[in-house]
Design a protein around this motif. Structure first.
Motif, mmCIF file in Angstrom:
data_model
loop_
_atom_site.group_PDB
_atom_site.id
_atom_site.type_symbol
_atom_site.label_atom_id
_atom_site.label_comp_id
_atom_site.label_asym_id
_atom_site.label_seq_id
_atom_site.Cartn_x
_atom_site.Cartn_y
_atom_site.Cartn_z
ATOM 1 N N THR A 28 10.455 9.616 -1.588
ATOM 2 C CA THR A 28 10.927 9.802 -2.956
ATOM 3 C C THR A 28 9.804 9.468 -3.925
ATOM 4 O O THR A 28 9.072 8.500 -3.728
ATOM 5 N N VAL A 29 9.685 10.299 -4.977
ATOM 6 C CA VAL A 29 8.649 10.123 -5.987
ATOM 7 C C VAL A 29 9.313 10.017 -7.354
ATOM 8 O O VAL A 29 10.199 10.811 -7.674
ATOM 9 N N ASP A 30 8.897 9.058 -8.147
ATOM 10 C CA ASP A 30 9.339 8.950 -9.534
ATOM 11 C C ASP A 30 8.281 9.612 -10.410
ATOM 12 O O ASP A 30 7.100 9.258 -10.335
ATOM 13 N N ALA A 31 8.718 10.584 -11.219
ATOM 14 C CA ALA A 31 7.786 11.297 -12.085
ATOM 15 C C ALA A 31 8.545 11.878 -13.277
ATOM 16 O O ALA A 31 9.756 12.092 -13.209
ATOM 17 N N ALA A 32 7.817 12.168 -14.338
ATOM 18 C CA ALA A 32 8.425 12.675 -15.561
ATOM 19 C C ALA A 32 8.862 14.127 -15.449
ATOM 20 O O ALA A 32 9.772 14.556 -16.149
ATOM 21 N N SER A 33 8.210 14.909 -14.574
ATOM 22 C CA SER A 33 8.538 16.330 -14.450
ATOM 23 C C SER A 33 8.348 16.786 -13.006
ATOM 24 O O SER A 33 7.775 16.057 -12.183
ATOM 25 N N LEU A 34 8.797 17.995 -12.735
ATOM 26 C CA LEU A 34 8.657 18.570 -11.404
ATOM 27 C C LEU A 34 7.182 18.730 -11.029
ATOM 28 O O LEU A 34 6.782 18.389 -9.921
ATOM 29 N N SER A 35 6.379 19.217 -11.955
ATOM 30 C CA SER A 35 4.951 19.407 -11.657
ATOM 31 C C SER A 35 4.240 18.067 -11.457
ATOM 32 O O SER A 35 3.376 17.940 -10.585
ATOM 33 N N ALA A 36 4.610 17.058 -12.236
ATOM 34 C CA ALA A 36 4.019 15.727 -12.061
ATOM 35 C C ALA A 36 4.435 15.132 -10.717
ATOM 36 O O ALA A 36 3.635 14.476 -10.045
ATOM 37 N N ALA A 37 5.672 15.390 -10.307
ATOM 38 C CA ALA A 37 6.146 14.908 -9.010
ATOM 39 C C ALA A 37 5.372 15.570 -7.873
ATOM 40 O O ALA A 37 4.995 14.907 -6.905
ATOM 41 N N ALA A 38 5.129 16.866 -7.980
ATOM 42 C CA ALA A 38 4.369 17.578 -6.946
ATOM 43 C C ALA A 38 2.961 17.019 -6.843
ATOM 44 O O ALA A 38 2.459 16.768 -5.737
ATOM 45 N N GLN A 39 2.324 16.809 -7.968
ATOM 46 C CA GLN A 39 0.958 16.283 -7.970
ATOM 47 C C GLN A 39 0.900 14.879 -7.373
ATOM 48 O O GLN A 39 0.034 14.569 -6.551
ATOM 49 N N LYS A 40 1.853 14.029 -7.745
ATOM 50 C CA LYS A 40 1.894 12.663 -7.215
ATOM 51 C C LYS A 40 2.174 12.677 -5.716
ATOM 52 O O LYS A 40 1.559 11.935 -4.948
ATOM 53 N N ALA A 41 3.082 13.545 -5.281
ATOM 54 C CA ALA A 41 3.416 13.641 -3.859
ATOM 55 C C ALA A 41 2.211 14.085 -3.043
ATOM 56 O O ALA A 41 1.937 13.542 -1.970
ATOM 57 N N GLU A 42 1.482 15.078 -3.541
ATOM 58 C CA GLU A 42 0.281 15.544 -2.842
ATOM 59 C C GLU A 42 -0.745 14.426 -2.712
ATOM 60 O O GLU A 42 -1.323 14.217 -1.640
ATOM 61 N N THR A 43 -0.963 13.697 -3.795
ATOM 62 C CA THR A 43 -1.921 12.585 -3.782
ATOM 63 C C THR A 43 -1.489 11.504 -2.803
ATOM 64 O O THR A 43 -2.297 11.019 -1.999
ATOM 65 N N ASP A 44 -0.203 11.136 -2.841
ATOM 66 C CA ASP A 44 0.303 10.096 -1.940
ATOM 67 C C ASP A 44 0.207 10.530 -0.475
ATOM 68 O O ASP A 44 -0.175 9.739 0.382
ATOM 69 N N PHE A 45 0.562 11.773 -0.195
ATOM 70 C CA PHE A 45 0.507 12.283 1.169
ATOM 71 C C PHE A 45 -0.928 12.256 1.700
ATOM 72 O O PHE A 45 -1.178 11.804 2.819
ATOM 73 N N CYS A 46 -1.868 12.720 0.893
ATOM 74 C CA CYS A 46 -3.277 12.725 1.307
ATOM 75 C C CYS A 46 -3.789 11.314 1.553
ATOM 76 O O CYS A 46 -4.539 11.073 2.504
ATOM 77 N N ARG A 47 -3.377 10.381 0.725
ATOM 78 C CA ARG A 47 -3.792 8.991 0.902
ATOM 79 C C ARG A 47 -3.230 8.435 2.213
ATOM 80 O O ARG A 47 -3.933 7.771 2.972
ATOM 81 N N GLN A 48 -1.960 8.719 2.493
ATOM 82 C CA GLN A 48 -1.330 8.219 3.720
ATOM 83 C C GLN A 48 -1.982 8.803 4.970
ATOM 84 O O GLN A 48 -2.176 8.101 5.962
#
Length: 68
Positions: A28-48
């Motif tokens: 689950t990702v907390d973000a202000a918008s759908l596009s911000a959520a996608a960007q945060k998810a991609e960053t988190d996934f790559c980090r993991q």
């Protein structure tokens, strides 16, 4: 701030040639918008996974608003 359920999906073939969708990660990702959520998810996934490009592990990113 809205929350989004995120799944990274990879399409794989079985030994008979049939395609199946395999979830590579879900969180689950907390973000202000759908596009911000996608960007945060991609960053988190790559980090993991310690990669620069999430498409090495997945074909598609699914975002959904969790049920109320």
């Amino acid at each position: 701030m809205p929350s989004f359920d995120v799944r990274f999906i990879k399409t794989v073939c079985d030994d008979t040639g049939g395609e199946h969708r395999a979830c590579q990660a879900a969180f689950t990702v907390d973000a202000a918008s759908l596009s911000a959520a996608a960007q945060k998810a991609e960053t988190d996934f790559c980090r993991q996974k310690r990669v620069r490009d999430w498409t090495i592990f997945a074909d598609v990113l699914e975002l959904r608003t969790p049920p109320a």
